[in-house]
Design a protein around this motif. Structure first.
Motif, PDB file in Angstrom:
ATOM      1  N   LEU B 491       0.944  -1.188   0.079  1.00  0.00           N
ATOM      2  CA  LEU B 491       0.088  -0.173  -0.012  1.00  0.00           C
ATOM      3  C   LEU B 491       0.923   1.368   0.086  1.00  0.00           C
ATOM      4  O   LEU B 491       0.749   2.339  -0.707  1.00  0.00           O
ATOM      5  CB  LEU B 491      -0.928   0.176   0.937  1.00  0.00           C
ATOM      6  CG  LEU B 491      -2.033   1.090   1.193  1.00  0.00           C
ATOM      7  CD1 LEU B 491      -2.879   0.712  -0.058  1.00  0.00           C
ATOM      8  CD2 LEU B 491      -2.862   0.630   2.688  1.00  0.00           C
ATOM      9  N   MET B 492       1.968   1.138   0.903  1.00  0.00           N
ATOM     10  CA  MET B 492       2.995   2.395   0.749  1.00  0.00           C
ATOM     11  C   MET B 492       3.410   2.834  -0.403  1.00  0.00           C
ATOM     12  O   MET B 492       3.498   3.969  -0.893  1.00  0.00           O
ATOM     13  CB  MET B 492       4.186   2.032   1.823  1.00  0.00           C
ATOM     14  CG  MET B 492       5.278   2.933   1.933  1.00  0.00           C
ATOM     15  SD  MET B 492       6.511   2.418   2.792  1.00  0.00           S
ATOM     16  CE  MET B 492       7.238   1.210   1.877  1.00  0.00           C
ATOM     17  N   GLU B 771      -9.087  -3.674  12.624  1.00  0.00           N
ATOM     18  CA  GLU B 771      -7.793  -3.922  12.025  1.00  0.00           C
ATOM     19  C   GLU B 771      -7.683  -3.429  10.489  1.00  0.00           C
ATOM     20  O   GLU B 771      -6.415  -3.257  10.054  1.00  0.00           O
ATOM     21  CB  GLU B 771      -7.889  -5.420  12.248  1.00  0.00           C
ATOM     22  CG  GLU B 771      -6.474  -6.093  11.942  1.00  0.00           C
ATOM     23  CD  GLU B 771      -6.285  -7.737  12.137  1.00  0.00           C
ATOM     24  OE1 GLU B 771      -7.097  -8.224  12.708  1.00  0.00           O
ATOM     25  OE2 GLU B 771      -5.348  -8.127  11.403  1.00  0.00           O
ATOM     26  N   ALA B 772      -8.440  -3.662   9.885  1.00  0.00           N
ATOM     27  CA  ALA B 772      -8.432  -3.225   8.371  1.00  0.00           C
ATOM     28  C   ALA B 772      -8.090  -1.823   8.300  1.00  0.00           C
ATOM     29  O   ALA B 772      -7.254  -1.555   7.255  1.00  0.00           O
ATOM     30  CB  ALA B 772      -9.598  -3.777   7.688  1.00  0.00           C
ATOM     31  N   LEU B 773      -8.852  -1.063   8.812  1.00  0.00           N
ATOM     32  CA  LEU B 773      -9.005   0.387   9.046  1.00  0.00           C
ATOM     33  C   LEU B 773      -7.303   0.770   9.357  1.00  0.00           C
ATOM     34  O   LEU B 773      -6.815   1.763   8.910  1.00  0.00           O
ATOM     35  CB  LEU B 773      -9.924   1.068   9.658  1.00  0.00           C
ATOM     36  CG  LEU B 773     -11.256   0.897   8.977  1.00  0.00           C
ATOM     37  CD1 LEU B 773     -12.403   1.631   9.998  1.00  0.00           C
ATOM     38  CD2 LEU B 773     -11.538   1.815   7.844  1.00  0.00           C
ATOM     39  N   SER B 774      -6.792   0.185  10.402  1.00  0.00           N
ATOM     40  CA  SER B 774      -5.481   0.295  10.914  1.00  0.00           C
ATOM     41  C   SER B 774      -4.513  -0.097   9.807  1.00  0.00           C
ATOM     42  O   SER B 774      -3.473   0.819   9.734  1.00  0.00           O
ATOM     43  CB  SER B 774      -5.318  -0.487  12.230  1.00  0.00           C
ATOM     44  OG  SER B 774      -6.324  -0.111  13.085  1.00  0.00           O
ATOM     45  N   LEU B 780      -1.241   4.243   4.802  1.00  0.00           N
ATOM     46  CA  LEU B 780      -1.484   6.001   4.196  1.00  0.00           C
ATOM     47  C   LEU B 780      -0.375   6.833   4.996  1.00  0.00           C
ATOM     48  O   LEU B 780       0.311   7.420   4.195  1.00  0.00           O
ATOM     49  CB  LEU B 780      -2.816   6.510   4.782  1.00  0.00           C
ATOM     50  CG  LEU B 780      -3.998   6.209   3.953  1.00  0.00           C
ATOM     51  CD1 LEU B 780      -5.190   6.594   4.816  1.00  0.00           C
ATOM     52  CD2 LEU B 780      -4.113   6.972   2.485  1.00  0.00           C
ATOM     53  N   ALA B 781       0.097   6.350   6.115  1.00  0.00           N
ATOM     54  CA  ALA B 781       1.018   7.324   6.939  1.00  0.00           C
ATOM     55  C   ALA B 781       2.510   6.985   6.058  1.00  0.00           C
ATOM     56  O   ALA B 781       3.002   7.891   5.476  1.00  0.00           O
ATOM     57  CB  ALA B 781       1.124   6.900   8.382  1.00  0.00           C
ATOM     58  N   THR B 815      -4.808  16.027  -3.265  1.00  0.00           N
ATOM     59  CA  THR B 815      -5.136  14.350  -3.652  1.00  0.00           C
ATOM     60  C   THR B 815      -4.902  13.670  -2.236  1.00  0.00           C
ATOM     61  O   THR B 815      -5.536  12.670  -2.207  1.00  0.00           O
ATOM     62  CB  THR B 815      -3.963  14.240  -4.676  1.00  0.00           C
ATOM     63  OG1 THR B 815      -3.964  15.136  -5.635  1.00  0.00           O
ATOM     64  CG2 THR B 815      -4.118  12.789  -5.217  1.00  0.00           C
ATOM     65  N   VAL B 816      -3.701  13.718  -1.498  1.00  0.00           N
ATOM     66  CA  VAL B 816      -3.555  13.118  -0.189  1.00  0.00           C
ATOM     67  C   VAL B 816      -4.572  13.229   0.491  1.00  0.00           C
ATOM     68  O   VAL B 816      -5.095  12.208   1.147  1.00  0.00           O
ATOM     69  CB  VAL B 816      -2.448  13.843   0.177  1.00  0.00           C
ATOM     70  CG1 VAL B 816      -2.450  13.550   1.801  1.00  0.00           C
ATOM     71  CG2 VAL B 816      -0.911  13.309  -0.239  1.00  0.00           C
ATOM     72  N   VAL B 817      -5.463  14.360   0.705  1.00  0.00           N
ATOM     73  CA  VAL B 817      -6.764  14.300   1.621  1.00  0.00           C
ATOM     74  C   VAL B 817      -7.853  13.539   0.937  1.00  0.00           C
ATOM     75  O   VAL B 817      -8.470  12.655   1.685  1.00  0.00           O
ATOM     76  CB  VAL B 817      -7.230  15.840   1.759  1.00  0.00           C
ATOM     77  CG1 VAL B 817      -8.700  15.888   2.511  1.00  0.00           C
ATOM     78  CG2 VAL B 817      -6.007  16.741   2.415  1.00  0.00           C
ATOM     79  N   ALA B 818      -7.794  13.715  -0.314  1.00  0.00           N
ATOM     80  CA  ALA B 818      -8.719  12.852  -1.326  1.00  0.00           C
ATOM     81  C   ALA B 818      -8.735  11.393  -0.919  1.00  0.00           C
ATOM     82  O   ALA B 818      -9.556  10.518  -0.790  1.00  0.00           O
ATOM     83  CB  ALA B 818      -8.904  13.240  -2.474  1.00  0.00           C
ATOM     84  N   LEU B 819      -7.401  10.820  -0.962  1.00  0.00           N
ATOM     85  CA  LEU B 819      -7.088   9.594  -0.743  1.00  0.00           C
ATOM     86  C   LEU B 819      -7.723   8.912   0.429  1.00  0.00           C
ATOM     87  O   LEU B 819      -7.783   7.540   0.567  1.00  0.00           O
ATOM     88  CB  LEU B 819      -5.641   9.270  -1.012  1.00  0.00           C
ATOM     89  CG  LEU B 819      -5.471   8.986  -2.534  1.00  0.00           C
ATOM     90  CD1 LEU B 819      -3.742   8.933  -2.613  1.00  0.00           C
ATOM     91  CD2 LEU B 819      -5.727   7.718  -3.071  1.00  0.00           C
ATOM     92  N   ILE B 820      -7.588   9.692   1.486  1.00  0.00           N
ATOM     93  CA  ILE B 820      -7.931   9.183   2.756  1.00  0.00           C
ATOM     94  C   ILE B 820      -9.109   8.325   2.786  1.00  0.00           C
ATOM     95  O   ILE B 820      -9.178   7.135   3.221  1.00  0.00           O
ATOM     96  CB  ILE B 820      -7.771  10.262   4.000  1.00  0.00           C
ATOM     97  CG1 ILE B 820      -6.255  10.691   4.172  1.00  0.00           C
ATOM     98  CG2 ILE B 820      -8.247   9.589   5.300  1.00  0.00           C
ATOM     99  CD1 ILE B 820      -6.019  11.765   5.058  1.00  0.00           C
ATOM    100  N   PRO B 821     -10.363   8.976   2.576  1.00  0.00           N
ATOM    101  CA  PRO B 821     -11.457   8.183   2.317  1.00  0.00           C
ATOM    102  C   PRO B 821     -11.641   7.117   1.482  1.00  0.00           C
ATOM    103  O   PRO B 821     -12.106   6.097   1.912  1.00  0.00           O
ATOM    104  CB  PRO B 821     -12.632   9.392   2.202  1.00  0.00           C
ATOM    105  CG  PRO B 821     -11.780  10.354   1.655  1.00  0.00           C
ATOM    106  CD  PRO B 821     -10.408  10.499   2.173  1.00  0.00           C
TER     107      PRO B 821
END
Lengths: 265, 850
Positions: B491-492, B771-774, B780-781, B815-821
């Motif tokens: 994902l990173m 767990e999935a959201l984590s 993301l981080a 883009t970064v903000v939009a990718l979070i959700p």
């Protein structure tokens, strides 16, 4: 020949024998005295004229029998290698006004320009690939060039008759310096008036184009075929050119044979 | 083989879903690789095929890039001893006004000689039309169309077809329909033939040709003819076989191809992590099995090859699936690239077939299998190292040992230092790229440690949100870092790529907007085509006077831009009235004095270049530039370097007088129109349209419309980013589903006990979801952190190796903000099925598991 045979028919038997003997004697003398090149030279010399004008009808008969016609007016100043000609199409409507200026040279291919009235511009026609057909006819650009005697080697191949006329049959092969689509040509020249009667052009050993001259008439002292028919033996099509209102030594001016002149309607 | 049949096959059968997910990683990677490359190849292939088919028997083509040249050049070429036949050609892409048909490629040729190079056999119509150039030439509205085009539009001989010309829309008469042949299928069949001299008039070419096609005399070599012609026509001409045009087109697409390669490489890299993750988990889960095998006498080598064999088979199946999927998506990508090329480069192209070159497909399969095996190499090695005694014991084998963590940290530190050294001392490009690669490796080495650290940091927050479920989820992540880290790493990587592309797009946008605001300040732009990059239709210069006479117009500037070949690279020449432009536009040069730069350029004493050209060709102010042109080589000093985004390969700006003199071309692409103060732009626009109505095809864009048009093209260019985002989301789903599936299997007993002591289904579901959201949050981080570094490297590559553009570093916050959700949503979706699977499992079975 037929006219001569007619005259022969009106004389008596002894006279006929004398005439025949004289003819044979002349023929033997000619064959001995003239070689093939001289015959061709003489044939060319006899068609020399200061100028020529005619109205031509060009008919293309395709392999399916369809005929398409074009008409033009033709004017030429000079003859053979030193000539200029203007050919102006008069029919059909879609080509009317299109004009062609041809400048012949004794030592090289002619230069040609075309005037297209619809876009009001002239263009040079590059005759690089001279084996291509001349404007959709069965003539190739090379067939329309004036042949120079020096560009070929000639051999007298014998005697023959074309349309009842006695002819010399001469084989001509292009010299190394002359590039041609044809391996050789066989030309028939009438013995009585040195008029060309037929050409056969060969590629390797196969005849690919045959040109027949007919309706040969004496016009102002020049024996001229009023009809020429070229057959493309590979395509099975033929093109007939009929000359009308033919005249020689018409007073033309040099300036009538320029790019400016063909732009005039 | 028997080990594979006895051990691997039953394992695959027991874990069908996981096997499918693992294979999906390769499918994804290979599909992106095949899709992008096949599409790219198809576009290049379509262009080359169009060139080849139009070329016919042409052996060499004489061009002056895209500027054209006077007719006299044809006479020179025809006199060359090595030339058998040389014919002029004009190519114009025109609008057909037929719904859904797009553009028609009109080939203007000279019928008197052209049939030596191309066949124009007719399917219907009068054969005499093509056999007899006289008829064709005498009627300038004559046009012959391909049978494909006629069939698609139900056109027949005698019908009229309206086409856009320089004089506005004109009706053409179809005088023939060509039989199907190589030629007729060029340009997707949208091909028409007309007389070259009529084409000159219709498309505003004056007395010039675009190209000369020629065949060499028998017995003369192509090289010999090239040398003879070069000496005859001069260095301003390119004399190349038709394939040379394909190469120039390819050179023009360098930037795009590079983007495609980077995307494909990342997609494969990401696929590799999914495989790595799956095999690492498999090795862990099958420790007992491996232990038994080892106890029974299986060698380490056999165990290693067992896993490598499994990965090869997975890779092969995934690659085949990826190839099939890739070919499917290639159609859509090719259509998008085709539009992009037409809009960005002005080269209209139709890509109707997708290139399925065996080479590409074989490479894709080989890459898929190799990637899979490389990804499985470390897990296979770990499997081979399993100690039979320890393997049969239960324990926390997933925990990273302190030694391993330390080793990773040290290695990362060393490689990080080397990477920094490579970056700071990057004298050569390979060293820079080594540094880039090492930076990614460092991120990958550190990802388990960072994921673990972040998970520990997250635990209190998760516990605060949901005391039980949050703590359980966090513990699951902390206790099995191997299981988590590969998903997080995939994902990173994916997000790092998205951040870099989005950052590059953002920086480009801002730079382009700055440039547009500085240079594109006229009120109106008068164009001969609705597409600003189409240069095949142009205006005569006399139009400038007509425009200037229109009330409300204060100033008119003529612009002629054309692609020329400079140092064997196609670049853009922009010829303007420099004195007038200097009075209206103030560009601050990157290098050079602004006053001096404009003064010398306006006096035709110097040239100005764009900074990207200067960077790519290593040019400095004071250098003498040599630009080959049809009328000789233009040699002038470089007097200034400015920011300019007219062309990706670079721009040479010069005074119009130089272009007219050296290129013998006074036509105009664009008129820049300034309106008198107080006059309404819309009124002036209307007056322009009325003035030229019925005389010329004129399109008038306002300043805002032109800028919007350029930004639309920029949007299309960065459309690739959307593919990256799609891949990132898919990776998120695949990786998270994979991780959670394993997590649930591993924790069946734990989950069973939870239920046995009264744990509710809802709680278990929430645990899995958290767990999935984590995992999503960790990805993301880390992805954003690596993305920030990646963006720096990508901007450096763009600057030095691709387009020479100097783009400012700007983190793409939006883009970064939009990718979070998007990523968290994908993570949640990925958790639904595993969560349901966890609550539906039999409690008895779960407790029996131990």
């Amino acid at each position: 020949m037929s006219r001569r045979m007619g005259r022969a028919g009106r004389v008596g038997r002894a006279g006929r024998i004398v005439l025949l003997a004289m003819a044979l004697a002349i023929h033997a003398h000619s064959a001995l005295a003239q070689n093939a090149r001289q015959i061709v030279e003489e044939a060319q010399k006899r068609t020399d004229a200061k100028s020529q004008r005619y109205e031509g009808l060009l008919q293309v008969f395709d392999a399916k029998g369809k005929i398409s016609d074009k008409r033009w007016s033709f004017e030429r100043l000079g003859s053979h290698g030193n000539s200029k000609a203007v050919l102006r199409f008069t029919a059909p409507a879609e080509v009317k006004g299109v004009a062609l200026l041809v400048v012949n040279h004794p030592d090289r291919a002619s230069d040609q320009w075309m005037w297209t009235p619809a876009i009001e511009r002239d263009r040079r026609i590059a005759l690089q690939d001279r084996s291509t057909r001349f404007f959709g006819t069965d003539f190739s650009f090379e067939d329309l060039e004036e042949r120079d005697v020096d560009q070929f080697d000639y051999t007298l191949a014998g005697d023959d008759a074309v349309d009842g006329s006695a002819c010399w049959r001469i084989e001509s092969r292009p010299k190394e310096s002359k590039s041609s689509q044809y391996t050789k040509s066989v030309v028939w020249i009438r013995k009585d008036d040195y008029a060309f009667a037929r050409f056969e052009n060969y590629v390797k050993d196969q005849v690919v184009r045959r040109l027949n001259y007919s309706d040969i008439e004496n016009v102002q002292g020049i024996w001229t075929a009023r009809q020429m028919e070229m057959a493309d033996l590979r395509r099975g099509s033929r093109t007939r050119l009929t000359l009308d209102k033919l005249a020689y030594n018409v007073p033309f001016k040099d300036e009538d044979f320029t790019l400016q002149a063909i732009r005039r309607p | 083989m028997s080990l594979f049949r006895l051990i691997s096959w039953p394992y695959f059968r027991r874990h069908v879903l996981r096997t499918l997910l693992t294979t999906a990683g390769i499918v994804l990677g290979v599909a992106v690789f095949v899709g992008m490359h096949a599409a790219n190849q198809s576009v290049l292939f379509a262009f080359s095929r169009t060139v080849d088919r139009i070329a016919g028997k042409t052996e060499l083509q004489v061009t002056a890039a895209e500027t054209g040249f006077p007719e006299e050049v044809l006479d020179k070429v025809q006199t060359a001893g090595s030339v058998r036949v040389a014919v002029p050609v004009i190519e114009a892409v025109v609008d057909t006004n037929l719904k859904g048909q797009g553009s028609l490629l009109v080939l203007g040729i000279d019928m008197t000689g052209d049939r030596s190079l191309r066949d124009y056999d007719l399917e219907s119509g009068d054969d005499a039309v093509v056999d007899d150039p006289l008829v064709f030439l005498a009627q300038p509205d004559s046009i012959i169309v391909s049978n494909e085009f006629a069939g698609r539009n139900r056109l027949s001989v005698g019908q009229r077809l309206t086409l856009g010309t320089v004089e506005g829309e004109k009706p053409f008469t179809i005088r023939g329909v060509m039989k199907a042949s190589g030629l007729t299928s060029a340009f997707g069949g949208n091909l028409a033939i007309m007389d070259v001299y009529a084409a000159q008039k219709m498309f505003g070419r004056g007395r010039s040709f675009d190209r000369i096609d020629l065949a060499v005399k028998p017995g003369r070599s192509i090289g010999e003819a090239q040398r003879e012609l070069t000496a005859l026509v001069g260095p301003g001409f390119q004399i190349d076989p038709p394939s040379g045009r394909g190469q120039q087109f390819e050179a023009m697409l360098t930037a795009y191809s590079m983007g495609v390669n980077i995307s494909s490489a990342f997609a494969l890299f990401i696929g590799m992590f999914i495989i790595y993750n799956s095999f690492s988990i498999a090795v862990i889960q099958r420790r007992s099995e491996i232990g038994i095998l080892r106890a029974l006498g299986a060698t380490r080598r056999q165990i290693r090859w067992l896993f490598l064999g499994e990965s090869a088979v997975t890779g092969l199946i995934g690659s085949i699936g990826g190839v099939a999927f890739g070919v499917l998506i290639a159609h859509a990508i090719a259509a998008s690239i085709g539009t992009l090329i037409a809009d960005v480069y002005g080269v209209a192209q139709r890509t109707d077939e997708i290139a399925r070159t065996p080479g590409l497909l074989a490479i894709a399969v080989a890459i898929g299998v190799t990637t899979s095996m490389v990804a499985a190499a470390i897990p296979a090695m770990n499997a081979a190292r399993v100690d039979p005694v320890q393997a049969l014991q239960k324990g926390k084998y997933q925990v990273l040992s302190a030694g391993e963590s330390r080793l990773r940290a040290i290695l990362a530190l060393v490689l990080g230092l080397v990477s920094v050294v490579c970056l700071t001392t990057a004298g050569s490009r390979p060293v820079f790229y080594v540094g880039y690669f090492l930076a990614i490796v460092v991120a990958l080495l550190l990802s388990p440690l960072l994921a673990l650290t972040l998970a520990r940091a997250l635990r209190p927050m998760l516990k605060w949100v949901r005391p039980v479920e949050g703590a359980l989820a966090a513990d699951s992540l902390i206790q099995s870092p191997r299981r988590t880290s590969a998903s997080v790493a995939a994902l990173m990587l994916s997000l790092a790529l998205v951040v870099a592309f989005a950052g590059m797009a953002r920086a480009s946008y801002d730079s382009i907007i700055d440039w547009m605001n500085a240079t594109l300040n006229p009120d109106l732009f008068v164009l001969p085509s609705p597409n600003i990059v189409v240069r095949t239709i142009r205006f005569p210069p006399a139009m400038a006077g007509q425009l200037a006479a229109i009330p409300g117009i204060r100033r008119v500037q003529m612009v002629r831009d054309a692609r020329v070949v400079f140092r064997r690279t196609p670049v853009m020449v922009v010829a303007v009235e420099m004195k007038s432009v200097a009075e209206t536009v103030t560009r601050m040069p990157v290098e050079g004095d602004p006053d001096e730069m404009y003064r010398r350029a306006a006096a035709a004493e110097g040239l100005i270049v764009s900074d990207n050209l200067a960077e790519l060709q290593h040019l400095r102010v004071g250098d003498t530039l040599e630009v080959p042109a049809p009328n000789g080589v233009l040699r002038l000093p470089l007097v200034g370097i400015v920011v300019d985004y007219s062309d990706q390969q670079g721009t040479i700006l010069m005074d119009r007088s130089l272009f007219v003199r050296y290129w013998n071309d006074d036509t105009v692409n664009i008129f820049r129109v300034y309106v008198t103060p107080g006059a309404h732009v819309s009124d002036v626009r209307q007056r322009i349209l009325e003035t030229f109505a019925g005389q010329r095809q004129v399109f008038v864009l306002t300043n805002g419309e032109l800028k919007a048009y350029i930004l639309k093209i920029t949007d299309q260019w960065f459309g690739l980013t959307s593919v990256q985002i799609a891949v990132a989301v898919l990776v998120a789903i695949l990786g998270i589903v994979n991780t959670l599936t394993v997590s649930i299997t591993d924790r069946r007993r734990e989950l069973g006990v939870l239920q046995a002591v009264g744990g509710l289904h809802a709680q278990i579901r929430r645990t899995i979801w958290i767990e999935a959201l984590s995992i999503g949050v960790l990805g993301l981080a880390l992805g954003y952190a690596l993305g920030a570094v990646n963006l720096y490297y990508i901007l450096q590559i763009v600057h030095h190796d691709i387009a020479g553009l100097r783009l400012d570093y700007e983190f793409p916050v939006a883009t970064v903000v939009a990718l979070i959700p998007a990523i968290l949503g994908a993570a949640f979706v990925a958790a639904i099925w595993p969560a349901e699977s966890a609550v539906r499992g039999s409690l008895v079975e779960a407790l029996e598991y131990e």
